[in-house]
Enzyme design. Sequence first.
Site, PDB file in Angstrom:
ATOM      1  N   GLU A   1     -15.589  -3.210  -1.613  1.00 25.60           N
ATOM      2  CA  GLU A   1     -16.497  -3.898  -2.133  1.00 25.60           C
ATOM      3  C   GLU A   1     -18.299  -4.247  -1.152  1.00 25.60           C
ATOM      4  O   GLU A   1     -19.466  -3.793  -2.359  1.00 25.60           O
ATOM      5  CB  GLU A   1     -16.044  -5.584  -2.734  1.00 25.60           C
ATOM      6  CG  GLU A   1     -16.524  -6.238  -2.880  1.00 25.60           C
ATOM      7  CD  GLU A   1     -15.906  -7.499  -2.927  1.00 25.60           C
ATOM      8  OE1 GLU A   1     -14.564  -7.795  -2.563  1.00 25.60           O
ATOM      9  OE2 GLU A   1     -16.992  -8.567  -3.760  1.00 25.60           O
TER      10      GLU A   1
ATOM     11  N   GLU B   1       0.950  -1.338  -0.408  1.00 27.33           N
ATOM     12  CA  GLU B   1       0.463   0.024  -0.331  1.00 27.33           C
ATOM     13  C   GLU B   1       0.415   1.510  -0.115  1.00 27.33           C
ATOM     14  O   GLU B   1       1.940   1.208   0.479  1.00 27.33           O
ATOM     15  CB  GLU B   1      -0.786   0.433   0.931  1.00 27.33           C
ATOM     16  CG  GLU B   1      -1.941   1.283   1.564  1.00 27.33           C
ATOM     17  CD  GLU B   1      -2.909   1.676  -0.063  1.00 27.33           C
ATOM     18  OE1 GLU B   1      -3.371   0.660  -0.315  1.00 27.33           O
ATOM     19  OE2 GLU B   1      -2.741   2.656  -0.114  1.00 27.33           O
TER      20      GLU B   1
ATOM     21  N   ASP C   1     -15.630  -2.316  -9.653  1.00 26.78           N
ATOM     22  CA  ASP C   1     -16.957  -2.377  -9.733  1.00 26.78           C
ATOM     23  C   ASP C   1     -16.532  -1.108 -10.877  1.00 26.78           C
ATOM     24  O   ASP C   1     -17.435  -1.004 -11.516  1.00 26.78           O
ATOM     25  CB  ASP C   1     -17.450  -1.506  -8.253  1.00 26.78           C
ATOM     26  CG  ASP C   1     -16.665  -0.084  -8.071  1.00 26.78           C
ATOM     27  OD1 ASP C   1     -15.782  -0.453  -7.581  1.00 26.78           O
ATOM     28  OD2 ASP C   1     -16.586   0.896  -8.489  1.00 26.78           O
TER      29      ASP C   1
ATOM     30  N   ASP D   1      -7.305   2.080  -8.555  1.00 25.52           N
ATOM     31  CA  ASP D   1      -8.011   3.352  -9.109  1.00 25.52           C
ATOM     32  C   ASP D   1      -7.813   2.891 -10.391  1.00 25.52           C
ATOM     33  O   ASP D   1      -6.818   2.721 -10.831  1.00 25.52           O
ATOM     34  CB  ASP D   1      -6.658   4.155  -8.780  1.00 25.52           C
ATOM     35  CG  ASP D   1      -7.470   5.809  -8.898  1.00 25.52           C
ATOM     36  OD1 ASP D   1      -8.040   5.923  -9.986  1.00 25.52           O
ATOM     37  OD2 ASP D   1      -6.964   6.588  -8.439  1.00 25.52           O
TER      38      ASP D   1
ATOM     39  N   LYS E   1      -9.243   8.710 -17.081  1.00 23.10           N
ATOM     40  CA  LYS E   1      -8.758   9.720 -18.732  1.00 23.10           C
ATOM     41  C   LYS E   1      -7.970   8.849 -19.468  1.00 23.10           C
ATOM     42  O   LYS E   1      -6.875   7.859 -18.900  1.00 23.10           O
ATOM     43  CB  LYS E   1      -8.210  11.006 -17.672  1.00 23.10           C
ATOM     44  CG  LYS E   1      -8.940  11.838 -17.664  1.00 23.10           C
ATOM     45  CD  LYS E   1      -8.448  12.534 -16.505  1.00 23.10           C
ATOM     46  CE  LYS E   1     -10.290  13.903 -16.184  1.00 23.10           C
ATOM     47  NZ  LYS E   1      -9.463  14.589 -15.025  1.00 23.10           N
TER      48      LYS E   1
ATOM     49  N   THR F   1     -13.753  -7.116   0.393  1.00 21.47           N
ATOM     50  CA  THR F   1     -12.915  -5.752   0.512  1.00 21.47           C
ATOM     51  C   THR F   1     -13.568  -4.885   1.500  1.00 21.47           C
ATOM     52  O   THR F   1     -15.066  -5.030   1.186  1.00 21.47           O
ATOM     53  CB  THR F   1     -11.714  -5.209  -0.575  1.00 21.47           C
ATOM     54  OG1 THR F   1     -12.862  -3.821  -1.411  1.00 21.47           O
ATOM     55  CG2 THR F   1     -11.063  -5.661  -1.320  1.00 21.47           C
ATOM     56  N   GLU F   2     -13.580  -3.094   2.007  1.00 18.04           N
ATOM     57  CA  GLU F   2     -14.498  -2.496   2.674  1.00 18.04           C
ATOM     58  C   GLU F   2     -14.947  -1.868   1.691  1.00 18.04           C
ATOM     59  O   GLU F   2     -16.517  -1.518   1.266  1.00 18.04           O
ATOM     60  CB  GLU F   2     -13.645  -1.196   3.285  1.00 18.04           C
ATOM     61  CG  GLU F   2     -12.878  -1.558   4.288  1.00 18.04           C
ATOM     62  CD  GLU F   2     -11.385  -2.657   4.448  1.00 18.04           C
ATOM     63  OE1 GLU F   2     -10.915  -2.985   3.305  1.00 18.04           O
ATOM     64  OE2 GLU F   2     -10.750  -2.774   5.519  1.00 18.04           O
TER      65      GLU F   2
END
Lengths: 217, 217
Positions: free
Chosen positions: B194, B69, B154, B118, B122, B191-192
Amino acid sequence: MRLRNKPWAKDKIAAYPQYVIPDPETKRGRWRELFGHDQPLHVEIGTGKGKFITEMAKLHPDVNFIGIELYPSVLVSALDKLIESGLANVKLLNANAKDLTAFFADGEVSRIYLNFSDPWPKKRHEKRRLTYRDFLALYDRILAEDGDIHLKTDNQSFFEYSLVSLSQYGFVLASVQLDLHQSGMTDNVMTEYEEKFSAKGNRIYRCEAVRPPRRSS
Amino acid sequence: MRLRNKPWAKDKIAAYPQYVIPDPETKRGRWRELFGHDQPLHVEIGTGKGKFITEMAKLHPDVNFIGIELYPSVLVSALDKLIESGLANVKLLNANAKDLTAFFADGEVSRIYLNFSDPWPKKRHEKRRLTYRDFLALYDRILAEDGDIHLKTDNQSFFEYSLVSLSQYGFVLASVQLDLHQSGMTDNVMTEYEEKFSAKGNRIYRCEAVRPPRRSS
């Protein structure tokens, strides 16, 4: 698609041999001659009532199109559209996709369209799906070096299956749309089924997959 | 994810070198020694607050996990979960994914998890997407012969992009789910992000992609 029995369908098809080619085996490797124009050949497998292929043929006079459909009762609707339009760059085959290599020489086809193919959802019917590996092997043979498959479906499971099957065979994804009608694609030609289904607000899935490089042997 | 500035985060991370490895370059090729168990190594890139990796580690004691991370303010939440659970098969790195090959030897990693990366929507930010070809080349190097990538998101556009990018690089799709939470998958660890997102009824996309065969040269 609901099949209405049309006992006269076969006779009508036989009456138009200039549109529904009665002996496609004899044209193998010589389709360009038949069309009289040396331009790319695109084949739709499961042409249904023919809206897609006739509209595509109008939009792309620089391409020769062949639509293959198993059911005479359905194919006559495509034939009617062809008679009405008089298009010279579309031919139809009343045939089974499993015989593709009898109709087309190796590398003779530039593009294959699979539109809303029967998803055959039961696992025991996997071999009937038009993206099962045995069918992909046929496409691999008849497709040109840089040939590709354009697939559309409303069936989520069939699309998931097809992405994996294409990838595992060696086809390379060039494009994926998970909601075609929201994707901004402007040159999409809809099939009869697609019009009806998407009017309900449901998703259409689409992908383009490029043929694996010819193995040098 | 919203980032709250936590000026104390770096100090806290530094206080737990047994959990957040301060000098991962020195462990390159020797992670199995560090864990003390010769078992597969799975790496999550973008571990966020750590729910996924800590739950996975509890469920799979036969796997060593490393979560990477970039943001200290986020990583401290993962660290808290690790301190609380006392799990011996998870380590964290406060690092950038672009440095992966400095941390892992060729073939050292069995699986890479990309969870809700992420999407960088663009076009001019394409190179920052964790499925851009330059990142895939890093994964290709550190993954074992039969290693794979498990991706969840998502974001429809990011998923479309990732399927194509993976395929074009040479990864082979082993599995695709276009609506994970309706797919019947029973062992999915959320995940959080999700949890929050799927509670709204939105789709989660998922795929598994297997590493290209090592080129013999």
